[in-house]
Design a protein around this motif. Sequence first.
Motif, PDB file in Angstrom:
ATOM      1  N   UNK A   1      13.637 -68.175  65.566  1.00  0.00           N
ATOM      2  CA  UNK A   1      12.951 -68.370  66.848  1.00  0.00           C
ATOM      3  C   UNK A   1      11.507 -68.809  66.561  1.00  0.00           C
ATOM      4  N   UNK A   2      11.305 -70.128  66.540  1.00  0.00           N
ATOM      5  CA  UNK A   2      10.016 -70.669  66.103  1.00  0.00           C
ATOM      6  C   UNK A   2       8.904 -70.403  67.101  1.00  0.00           C
ATOM      7  N   UNK A   3       9.255 -70.099  68.350  1.00  0.00           N
ATOM      8  CA  UNK A   3       8.240 -69.904  69.387  1.00  0.00           C
ATOM      9  C   UNK A   3       7.826 -68.439  69.511  1.00  0.00           C
ATOM     10  N   UNK A   4       8.205 -67.617  68.527  1.00  0.00           N
ATOM     11  CA  UNK A   4       7.720 -66.239  68.515  1.00  0.00           C
ATOM     12  C   UNK A   4       7.029 -66.021  67.156  1.00  0.00           C
ATOM     13  N   UNK A   5       7.187 -64.842  66.573  1.00  0.00           N
ATOM     14  CA  UNK A   5       6.431 -64.528  65.353  1.00  0.00           C
ATOM     15  C   UNK A   5       7.239 -64.734  64.079  1.00  0.00           C
ATOM     16  N   UNK A   6       8.452 -65.304  64.208  1.00  0.00           N
ATOM     17  CA  UNK A   6       9.261 -65.552  63.028  1.00  0.00           C
ATOM     18  C   UNK A   6       9.832 -64.274  62.442  1.00  0.00           C
ATOM     19  N   UNK A   7      10.101 -64.302  61.144  1.00  0.00           N
ATOM     20  CA  UNK A   7      10.707 -63.174  60.444  1.00  0.00           C
ATOM     21  C   UNK A   7       9.729 -61.997  60.417  1.00  0.00           C
ATOM     22  N   UNK A   8      10.233 -60.765  60.194  1.00  0.00           N
ATOM     23  CA  UNK A   8       9.336 -59.605  60.103  1.00  0.00           C
ATOM     24  C   UNK A   8       8.319 -59.783  58.979  1.00  0.00           C
ATOM     25  N   UNK A   9       7.157 -59.122  59.137  1.00  0.00           N
ATOM     26  CA  UNK A   9       6.176 -59.140  58.044  1.00  0.00           C
ATOM     27  C   UNK A   9       6.405 -57.983  57.074  1.00  0.00           C
ATOM     28  N   UNK A  10       6.935 -56.860  57.575  1.00  0.00           N
ATOM     29  CA  UNK A  10       7.196 -55.701  56.714  1.00  0.00           C
ATOM     30  C   UNK A  10       8.461 -55.005  57.180  1.00  0.00           C
ATOM     31  N   UNK A  11       9.193 -54.427  56.236  1.00  0.00           N
ATOM     32  CA  UNK A  11      10.404 -53.671  56.554  1.00  0.00           C
ATOM     33  C   UNK A  11      10.310 -52.331  55.830  1.00  0.00           C
ATOM     34  N   UNK A  12      10.317 -51.252  56.609  1.00  0.00           N
ATOM     35  CA  UNK A  12      10.184 -49.901  56.026  1.00  0.00           C
ATOM     36  C   UNK A  12       8.740 -49.588  55.650  1.00  0.00           C
ATOM     37  N   UNK A  13       8.559 -48.377  55.064  1.00  0.00           N
ATOM     38  CA  UNK A  13       7.274 -47.956  54.490  1.00  0.00           C
ATOM     39  C   UNK A  13       6.075 -48.142  55.414  1.00  0.00           C
TER      40      UNK A  13
ATOM     41  N   UNK B   1      18.387 -45.644  61.147  1.00  0.00           N
ATOM     42  CA  UNK B   1      17.487 -46.762  61.492  1.00  0.00           C
ATOM     43  C   UNK B   1      16.362 -46.835  60.465  1.00  0.00           C
ATOM     44  N   UNK B   2      15.845 -48.016  60.198  1.00  0.00           N
ATOM     45  CA  UNK B   2      14.554 -48.091  59.519  1.00  0.00           C
ATOM     46  C   UNK B   2      13.600 -48.944  60.348  1.00  0.00           C
ATOM     47  N   UNK B   3      12.280 -48.630  60.235  1.00  0.00           N
ATOM     48  CA  UNK B   3      11.311 -49.355  61.059  1.00  0.00           C
ATOM     49  C   UNK B   3      11.093 -50.770  60.524  1.00  0.00           C
ATOM     50  N   UNK B   4      11.169 -51.730  61.418  1.00  0.00           N
ATOM     51  CA  UNK B   4      10.963 -53.137  61.061  1.00  0.00           C
ATOM     52  C   UNK B   4       9.757 -53.636  61.861  1.00  0.00           C
ATOM     53  N   UNK B   5       8.826 -54.277  61.148  1.00  0.00           N
ATOM     54  CA  UNK B   5       7.542 -54.657  61.739  1.00  0.00           C
ATOM     55  C   UNK B   5       7.413 -56.169  61.854  1.00  0.00           C
ATOM     56  N   UNK B   6       7.042 -56.616  63.035  1.00  0.00           N
ATOM     57  CA  UNK B   6       6.770 -58.041  63.239  1.00  0.00           C
ATOM     58  C   UNK B   6       5.293 -58.228  63.587  1.00  0.00           C
ATOM     59  N   UNK B   7       4.697 -59.301  63.121  1.00  0.00           N
ATOM     60  CA  UNK B   7       3.341 -59.655  63.537  1.00  0.00           C
ATOM     61  C   UNK B   7       3.317 -59.744  65.059  1.00  0.00           C
TER      62      UNK B   7
END
Lengths: 255, 255
Positions: free
Chosen positions: B175-187, B210-216
Amino acid sequence: MRTPKQARAAFRSGTVASTSGWANGYIQANLIALPKEHAFDMLLFAQRNPKPCPLLDVTDPGSWRTGLAHADLRTDLPRYRVWRNGTVVAEPTSVEEHWRPDLVTFLIGCSFTFEAALTEAGIPLRHVEAGTTVPMYRTNRTCRPAGSLSGPLVVSMRPIPTDLVATAVQVSAQVHTAHGAPTHIGAPESLGVTLNSPDYGDPVEIHDGDIPVFWACGVTPQAALAASRIPFAITHAPGHMLITDIWEPVYRLGS
Amino acid sequence: MRTPKQARAAFRSGTVASTSGWANGYIQANLIALPKEHAFDMLLFAQRNPKPCPLLDVTDPGSWRTGLAHADLRTDLPRYRVWRNGTVVAEPTSVEEHWRPDLVTFLIGCSFTFEAALTEAGIPLRHVEAGTTVPMYRTNRTCRPAGSLSGPLVVSMRPIPTDLVATAVQVSAQVHTAHGAPTHIGAPESLGVTLNSPDYGDPVEIHDGDIPVFWACGVTPQAALAASRIPFAITHAPGHMLITDIWEPVYRLGS
């Protein structure tokens, strides 16, 4: 094959050549430097016209350094253009004496970046075979204006064998640091373009079974400088790009 | 499901809600409007920090119109924030009385845009299930500064079942019109983040497995406004986005 560092050293010491085919696989960039007072308009022009102007880096005012290459942006391209009021007044091989502390430099992706990928995919590049600069054309399409900047879309053209056109679309679309997929395929007259009279670069032979494929071109901002009579600017000479230290395939991820 | 037009009409007449899950499949956008004198820095900040700030449109000074939606940008979001010297001084549901003729408005992609695609791919969204606003966190990572603007990277977090994390990466990257792939996964601790104390939005339950997935996150420019004490700005309230008329799947091509 020369490394980017070797290529830039050659240009710094006076070698002049189109950079197409040099340091294959490394990202190449168009350069345009404008006084700070016009920098917002240029940045907005790039944002509004992302196909011709995919921005790779923008410097702080006066800086001749970029994160893309261990380069001096004033000396390490093979040829530059100095512009006054929309007219080219010099085409030197170094712009040290023209540099100003208020210049903001824009580095914009270039179709030369995806030529290595096209070659790998078995697609012949007629201008590389001929040792000439890719032909570029001002079209009858206008860019979205931004403040003081407006002008036509400029395209580069590569003749591609009809059975490889779909491959060329797919391969170039994957290279995010250049102009992406072609903007037009075939029908040069619909763009107002005469194939054997390019506005920049050299005409190129179209073999039997080739059709012309057009990509948005990073010379577009130069056409806007001219159309908008911007008082002062420095650019690369068409075809004479900055060769960066960034290996293109690593950039296809992470975008 | 409401159309984008119906959603904006509801917000214009005073409905206040997080727009997550509204008009699923349509592009949503963060809004930040700054006086022209700070617009270059904001535009450069976005160019230098494309993961948190994927620019969708930038208006001409004073305009409250955008090509992305038949909307009045001053009234059609559910809630706004008015900023003075880096502090929020009001959170109105319309900013007509705060509007100025020198405001340049930036519309920036939002992770809500890829939530429809995540749902389609069978990925549960815990904050949507709970009817709360996605949690957002200021991290210990700093953005690349641009002139007067600097600040931390802000991320949004979605708990994802471990066997669906790879799918979430692949779907959001498209999805190019959002933030793309996550920046961090876990930790989360590596980002300096405490999961149950978000800086914006609401905490969300993390299920077993579940693990926390972070997007910009597009709230990043708001953190920069605060850190840089910019004299005046208008933004959306976190989670309360512009819903555009653009159907996201058509945008995956052509970029």
